[in-house]
Design an enzyme around this catalytic site. Structure first.
Site, short mmCIF file in Angstrom:
data_model
loop_
_atom_site.label_atom_id
_atom_site.label_comp_id
_atom_site.label_asym_id
_atom_site.label_seq_id
_atom_site.Cartn_x
_atom_site.Cartn_y
_atom_site.Cartn_z
N GLY A 199 6.88 -5.23 -8.38
CA GLY A 199 7.07 -5.37 -9.81
C GLY A 199 8.46 -4.96 -10.27
O GLY A 199 9.08 -5.64 -11.09
N TYR A 243 -9.70 -2.94 -0.95
CA TYR A 243 -8.52 -3.69 -1.40
C TYR A 243 -8.67 -5.18 -1.07
O TYR A 243 -8.46 -6.05 -1.92
CB TYR A 243 -7.27 -3.11 -0.73
#
Length: 281
Positions: free
Chosen positions: A24, A175
């Site tokens: 990000g 996950y």
């Protein structure tokens, strides 16, 4: 396709979740240099302000950068952030659901979000599901718009009878299940929204074992730099050739096949029903 050159983005507004570290942060740096208006999300004010200041500096004053603070493991904060974005922003061209909870440094310990749901299922699946739907009105009014789901090649079938993994819990498995759930919802949302609203929805595996905090925390050895994941993600954000492409899963630059469960329409219906119940939609 790995030689793709992204254009400048002076007329685009892009929201990136999890913009204070890892992919990000590197994505914010790249898009700032292209002049995009950036809406950066983080859960730590100090790191968020630092990321925003860096983006502004890299843009040499060409990009506007605004910040949104929220803990995405709390679905009430997700709703509040979406409301704040809708109230403050006149347009949203791209939503990048990037924030992630990895396998964890104690993978046998189940963790939970504020509403009591398993942490990885919450952050990696429920949150992007909810945030996307909360922001659809703004995305639709800005169409053609895009939702980019940062998924993974690490995918494991979702046990629809035990989505919170109360039995046999392990962080990386959680996950992988949550990332497949994200891809399943990507396909459904694309079918529902693209023709009606002009919002495309695609998922991608950006790169294998990038050098991120999450990879290292689990004890894995990074294989590539984070920059390797930036380029295919930027392509999904910017490539004019993908303006009408929707409901796809990309392995970096390649339109690829996800896990078989992603194409099981009955499984997707069951997951959607469960999700709507959990989110009170």
């Amino acid at each position: 396709m790995d030689t793709y050159l992204a254009p400048e983005l002076f007329d685009r507004t892009v929201l990136i979740t999890g913009a204070t570290q890892g992919l990000g942060l590197h994505l914010a740096r790249d898009l700032a240099g292209r002049g995009a208006t950036l809406l950066l999300h983080g859960r730590d004010r100090t790191r968020l302000d630092r990321a925003a200041a860096e983006a502004r500096e890299l843009s040499a004053g060409r990009a506007e950068v605004r910040t949104y603070l929220a803990d995405l493991s709390d679905l009430d904060q997700v709703r509040a952030m979406a409301a704040a974005v809708r109230a403050a922003e006149s347009r949203l061209d791209v939503l990048v659901n990037n924030a992630v909870a990895g396998g964890g440094s104690e993978p046998l310990r189940r963790e939970f979000g504020a509403q009591g749901h398993e942490l990885r299922f919450t952050v990696n699946y429920l949150t992007p599901y909810l945030l996307t739907r909360e922001l659809l009105p703004l995305l639709s009014s800005s169409a053609p718009a895009r939702v980019v789901q940062v998924a993974s090649m690490g995918q494991a079938p979702v046990d629809l009878a035990d989505v919170m993994m109360e039995r046999g819990y392990e962080g990386l498995e959680a996950y992988c299940r949550s990332k497949l759930a994200m891809i399943m919802s990507t396909f459904d949302l694309a079918e529902e929204e693209t023709a009606r609203t002009g919002v495309t929805v695609n998922a991608l595996h950006p790169a294998h074992l990038m050098d991120t905090e999450g990879v290292r925390a689990y004890g894995l050895t990074p294989a590539v730099s984070v920059e390797e994941g930036v380029r295919p993600t930027v392509r999904l954000i910017t490539d004019p050739a993908l303006t009408k492409v929707t409901g796809r899963y990309f392995d970096r630059f390649t339109d690829a096949r996800a896990h078989d469960q992603a194409y099981d329409t009955e499984a997707r219906k069951r997951l959607t029903a469960l999700t709507r119940e959990l989110l009170d939609l």
